[in-house]
Design an enzyme around this catalytic site. Structure first.
Site: not given
Ligand code: MRU
Length: 353
Positions: A47-49, A90, A200, A246, A256-257
């Site tokens: 996970r994470g963009a 996603r 996370q 993201d 973002n999250k």
């Molecule tokens: O749901 P996730 O864990 O994929 O969400 C991730 C985030 O919100 C991160 O902040 C974002 O992807 C940037 S990662 C460098």
């Protein structure tokens, strides 16, 4: 060599560090099929963009291998359903489709009767470029923190979710800045929101910080405003909110999250600065503003349950938006590998195109 490697490519096999079970176990799962890679993205193994984008690039390479083995003359046609499936793994992280598009562009240019070497090489390059970009952004972001320090007092920072090595090819975006700033003695402490419902922050960001002996305190998400306010009277005031993204819209609005938006509103009220750290592959110039960014809504079971067991009242409903949008006017700086945009606007963002 990076110390934390969420994604490995070994002899044509993709290995993903299973982030669902960190920090308790450090296990890699192997993938040889594009659809399984897509499911791993949906299920949060990775996970994470930026990490999702890199994983997708390797997923495309696996699909090319599969379909060139089936019929080397028709692989470009046969691969299509798998790529569509992958592109839907996603919805919010634009890096997913950015990486698939980069791989697709090569299809028309490569040796079509033997595409695999070039396709694999591009996936490896996307992976390596991401790590290199994170190092550049780490330095640029740390420079901003240095410039904001006026006296003896070093600021503390808050980060949300995990935008670290685990969320990227390695080193991290927001955590890359934090790593660089800590190394240079520019920050006093890191606060990490635990980040419900996937934790996370508690599981991943805290793990990364502890591994490198960077002092980190976890906060339940609702504690941030209180801790921001009360820290201002101490010798370690929180000065920056530092997060990843993201998807960033053409006008600088930042997805973002979930919870990032609330933090940014808090930052404005208390006079803190907000830094968003993301590679340009996270910018989607096709969406004019954050209103057009699709926000992933995940299963309500993730909210109704905690650590696998039911904690909420029977009969209660739940919403589970995974991301929110912070308006550009609440963002002080967007840090990319191509440079920094202060107080983003549509015109300023065009410099990153
Ligand atoms: O749901 P996730 O864990 O994929 O969400 C991730 C985030 O919100 C991160 O902040 C974002 O992807 C940037 S990662 C460098």
């Amino acid at each position: 060599m990076e110390t934390i490697q969420p994604i490995l490519w070994e002899n044509g096999v993709l290995k993903l560090l299973d982030q669902r079970i960190l920090p308790h176990s450090e296990d890699y799962i192997s993938y040889q099929n594009c659809r399984d890679v897509a499911d791993a993205i949906t299920d949060m193994v990775v996970r994470g963009a930026p990490a999702i984008g890199i994983t997708a690039a390797y997923g495309v390479a696996l699909a090319v291998k599969k379909y060139t083995d089936v019929d080397v003359n028709r692989w470009q046609e046969l691969i299509e359903d798998d790529l569509i499936y992958l592109s839907k793994a996603r919805p919010t992280a634009i890096n997913l489709n950015w990486a698939i598009d980069e791989m697709r562009k090569l299809f028309s240019q490569c040796n079509v009767l033997n595409p695999l070497p070039e396709v694999q090489a591009l996936a490896i390059k996307i992976h390596q470029d991401d790590i290199d970009n994170n190092r550049i952004m780490g330095k640029l972001g740390a420079d901003l923190i240095r410039e904001s320090i006026t006296g003896e007092i070093k600021p503390a920072v808050i980060t949300h979710c995990n935008a670290g090595a685990l969320a990227t090819g390695g080193y991290g975006t927001a955590l890359g800045v934090i790593r660089s700033a800590w190394e240079q003695g520019l920050i006093s402490h890191v606060y990490a929101d635990e980040t419900r419902p996937w934790l996370q922050g508690a599981r991943l960001t805290a793990w990364e910080m502890v591994k490198e002996e960077i002092p980190v305190s976890l906060l339940v998400d609702g504690a941030a405003s209180h801790v921001i306010k009360t820290s201002q009277q101490t010798d370690a005031p929180i000065g920056w909110i530092i997060v990843g993204s993201d998807r960033i819209a053409a006008n600088g609005d930042v997805a973002n999250k979930i919870g990032t938006y609330g933090l940014a509103v808090n930052a404005k009220y208390h006079g803190l600065k907000v830094m968003v750290v993301a590679p340009t592959s996270t910018i989607d110039f096709k969406v004019a503003s954050g209103n057009d960014i699709p926000i992933e809504e995940r299963s309500n079971q993730e909210v109704l349950n905690f650590a696998g067991s039911k904690q909420s009242a029977k009969g209660a409903l739940a919403r589970n938006p995974a991301f929110d949008v912070t308006p550009a006017e609440l963002v002080d700086a967007i840090v990319t590998e191509k440079g920094v945009v202060l107080k983003p606007t549509t015109d300023k963002m065009l410099n990153l195109k």
